[in-house]
Write a protein that holds these residues in place. Structure first.
Motif, PDB file in Angstrom:
ATOM      1  N   GLY A 247       0.943  -1.123  -0.211  1.00  9.15           N
ATOM      2  CA  GLY A 247       0.010   0.019   0.227  1.00  9.15           C
ATOM      3  C   GLY A 247       0.886   1.035  -0.059  1.00  9.15           C
ATOM      4  N   ASP A 248       1.912   1.221   0.695  1.00  8.21           N
ATOM      5  CA  ASP A 248       2.828   2.167   0.680  1.00  8.21           C
ATOM      6  C   ASP A 248       3.422   2.526  -0.743  1.00  8.21           C
TER       7      ASP A 248
ATOM      8  N   LEU B 217       2.042   1.788  -3.447  1.00  8.92           N
ATOM      9  CA  LEU B 217       0.841   2.261  -4.493  1.00  8.92           C
ATOM     10  C   LEU B 217       0.540   3.619  -4.191  1.00  8.92           C
ATOM     11  N   ASP B 218       0.712   4.339  -2.810  1.00 10.59           N
ATOM     12  CA  ASP B 218       0.947   5.599  -2.475  1.00 10.59           C
ATOM     13  C   ASP B 218       1.650   6.176  -3.384  1.00 10.59           C
ATOM     14  N   THR B 219       2.885   5.943  -3.359  1.00 12.97           N
ATOM     15  CA  THR B 219       4.186   6.631  -4.270  1.00 12.97           C
ATOM     16  C   THR B 219       3.754   6.596  -5.729  1.00 12.97           C
TER      17      THR B 219
ATOM     18  N   GLY C 187       0.799   7.103  -6.763  1.00 13.91           N
ATOM     19  CA  GLY C 187      -0.350   7.943  -7.190  1.00 13.91           C
ATOM     20  C   GLY C 187      -1.687   7.008  -6.927  1.00 13.91           C
ATOM     21  N   HIS C 188      -1.766   5.973  -6.467  1.00 10.94           N
ATOM     22  CA  HIS C 188      -2.847   5.145  -6.221  1.00 10.94           C
ATOM     23  C   HIS C 188      -3.250   5.270  -4.655  1.00 10.94           C
ATOM     24  N   LEU C 189      -3.900   6.299  -4.368  1.00 11.52           N
ATOM     25  CA  LEU C 189      -3.991   6.510  -3.026  1.00 11.52           C
ATOM     26  C   LEU C 189      -5.280   5.950  -2.242  1.00 11.52           C
ATOM     27  N   HIS C 190      -5.986   5.333  -2.892  1.00 10.64           N
ATOM     28  CA  HIS C 190      -7.383   4.846  -1.902  1.00 10.64           C
ATOM     29  C   HIS C 190      -7.392   3.448  -2.591  1.00 10.64           C
ATOM     30  N   GLN C 191      -6.643   2.514  -2.236  1.00 13.46           N
ATOM     31  CA  GLN C 191      -6.584   1.258  -2.652  1.00 13.46           C
ATOM     32  C   GLN C 191      -6.997   0.036  -1.588  1.00 13.46           C
TER      33      GLN C 191
END
Length: 217
Positions: free
Chosen positions: A11-12, A14-16, A18-22
């Protein structure tokens, strides 16, 4: 992934990217704390109903108890995760007989935007099941499956057929198929770096120095 990664780490990454809501809603928890689920999503769309059969209904499912539930369940493939959503959480979306069928098909487990039932039977099976908890009320006269293998949303998180579902005690993550290779590769790299950070902190390095040195925390 099961051996080397965990959802928080991916998840971290994916945040980097640009996928912030997974991550799915935090109410979706494992039936057993040690459960880890990883597999391809097989989304199932549910709807509330107000009776097993509705003689005056105009749709093809009006006279069908459970709607397309049995077709959806029988279509599960090895390594897939049954992901059910779409209705108000007023009844169980999963149970013991569904678990038996899913295990025969070698499915990876189930993620429910709602409840399961037959908790002792499901727990004894060892199949990873995630949801709101146990609740015995039956789906039969209260809900129907209206479609499956279609994109769905759970609290704003899109789940498309074939996306990777990765869950543990900290939550359930959806990894979009289009970015899965890069996300997993970068997560494996970060895992190795985090191990070095852990070793350095255990040896006495401060967290500020560790972050300056390794760039992760």
């Amino acid at each position: 992934m099961r051996a080397k990664l965990f959802p928080a780490l991916v998840g971290d990454i994916l945040d980097t990217m640009g996928h912030l809501h997974q991550f799915l809603k935090p109410e979706i928890r494992p039936l057993k704390p040690e459960h880890v689920i990883v597999g391809r999503a097989m989304p199932v769309l549910e709807a509330n109903a107000f009776g097993s059969r509705e003689p005056d209904g105009r749709g093809p499912l009006s006279e069908r108890p459970f709607g397309l539930l049995f077709e959806a369940l029988d279509d599960l493939k090895a390594g897939e995760v049954y992901v059910a959503t779409g209705c108000a959480p007023r009844f169980a979306l999963w149970g013991g007989l569904m678990t038996t069928r899913a295990m025969h098909l070698k499915a990876a487990g189930a993620v429910l935007d709602g409840y399961w039932r037959d908790t002792p039977e499901v727990a004894a099976s060892g199949l990873p099941v995630f949801g709101f908890g146990g609740y015995a009320q039956d789906q039969g006269p209260r809900g129907k499956v209206v479609d499956w293998r279609v994109p769905v949303e759970i609290a704003g998180v899109r789940v498309a057929p074939g996306d990777i579902v990765f869950g543990d005690l900290d939550g359930v993550l959806v990894i979009p198929r289009a970015v899965e290779q890069e996300a997993i590769r970068r997560a494996l790299e970060k895992s190795e770096t985090e191990n070095k950070v852990r070793d350095a902190i255990q040896a006495g390095m401060s967290t500020m120095e560790a972050f300056r040195t390794f760039g992760v925390m």
